[in-house]
Design a protein around this motif. Structure first.
Motif, PDB file in Angstrom:
ATOM      1  N   SER A  25      82.735  -3.086  36.102  1.00  0.00           N
ATOM      2  CA  SER A  25      81.441  -2.417  36.202  1.00  0.00           C
ATOM      3  C   SER A  25      80.497  -3.014  35.171  1.00  0.00           C
ATOM      4  O   SER A  25      80.932  -3.345  34.061  1.00  0.00           O
ATOM      5  CB  SER A  25      81.628  -0.925  35.956  1.00  0.00           C
ATOM      6  OG  SER A  25      80.400  -0.259  36.071  1.00  0.00           O
ATOM      7  N   PRO A  26      79.234  -3.164  35.549  1.00  0.00           N
ATOM      8  CA  PRO A  26      78.601  -2.863  36.822  1.00  0.00           C
ATOM      9  C   PRO A  26      78.936  -3.919  37.868  1.00  0.00           C
ATOM     10  O   PRO A  26      79.379  -5.025  37.534  1.00  0.00           O
ATOM     11  CB  PRO A  26      77.112  -2.871  36.487  1.00  0.00           C
ATOM     12  CG  PRO A  26      76.970  -3.768  35.323  1.00  0.00           C
ATOM     13  CD  PRO A  26      78.269  -3.647  34.547  1.00  0.00           C
ATOM     14  N   ALA A  27      78.712  -3.548  39.124  1.00  0.00           N
ATOM     15  CA  ALA A  27      78.970  -4.463  40.228  1.00  0.00           C
ATOM     16  C   ALA A  27      78.010  -5.651  40.150  1.00  0.00           C
ATOM     17  O   ALA A  27      76.911  -5.550  39.606  1.00  0.00           O
ATOM     18  CB  ALA A  27      78.790  -3.734  41.556  1.00  0.00           C
ATOM     19  N   VAL A  28      78.435  -6.774  40.706  1.00  0.00           N
ATOM     20  CA  VAL A  28      77.617  -7.990  40.739  1.00  0.00           C
ATOM     21  C   VAL A  28      77.005  -8.104  42.130  1.00  0.00           C
ATOM     22  O   VAL A  28      77.734  -8.205  43.119  1.00  0.00           O
ATOM     23  CB  VAL A  28      78.465  -9.242  40.418  1.00  0.00           C
ATOM     24  CG1 VAL A  28      77.626 -10.499  40.512  1.00  0.00           C
ATOM     25  CG2 VAL A  28      79.119  -9.114  39.053  1.00  0.00           C
ATOM     26  N   PRO A  29      75.662  -8.097  42.233  1.00  0.00           N
ATOM     27  CA  PRO A  29      75.014  -8.198  43.545  1.00  0.00           C
ATOM     28  C   PRO A  29      74.914  -9.654  43.999  1.00  0.00           C
ATOM     29  O   PRO A  29      74.366 -10.499  43.289  1.00  0.00           O
ATOM     30  CB  PRO A  29      73.632  -7.598  43.296  1.00  0.00           C
ATOM     31  CG  PRO A  29      73.372  -7.855  41.841  1.00  0.00           C
ATOM     32  CD  PRO A  29      74.714  -7.852  41.165  1.00  0.00           C
TER      33      PRO A  29
END
Length: 110
Positions: A25-29
């Motif tokens: 976390s955080p997610a990778v866009p």
């Protein structure tokens, strides 16, 4: 009780072994194949799958693959895998802006 690195591997690698998702976390866009498609990659297994689909295989890609394998084997942290995956996504040209970064700020810094 300590688990062996093999017990953390993906079931496609070892039949009969349950997969344990290794989250970060955080997610990778990252940009998808279709226009407007966005994937929010939030675990090492998904990052590995994306890496294998990319065409550019430069130094950041190589490092990301090695660190993802190490994370699956319990020899690297999920955050290390995330950091390397993000750099590889930037190298590939598929890294998108974080949703939080795109939203207007309500407070101004003084």
């Amino acid at each position: 009780m300590r688990t062996s690195p093999r017990s953390r591997l993906h079931p496609r690698l070892f039949k009969g072994v349950a997969a344990i998702m290794i989250w970060f976390s955080p997610a990778v866009p990252v940009r998808g194949e279709r226009v407007g498609m966005r994937y929010m990659v939030s675990n090492v297994e998904a990052a590995s799958e994306h890496l294998l689909q990319w065409e550019k295989r430069g130094p950041h890609w190589n490092k990301a693959v090695r660190v993802c394998i190490a994370a699956i084997a319990g020899e690297a942290t999920p955050q290390e895998a995330r950091r390397c995956f993000r750099l590889a996504a930037k190298e590939e040209g598929v890294l998108m802006a974080d949703l939080d970064d795109a939203s207007p700020r309500t407070r101004r810094s003084r």
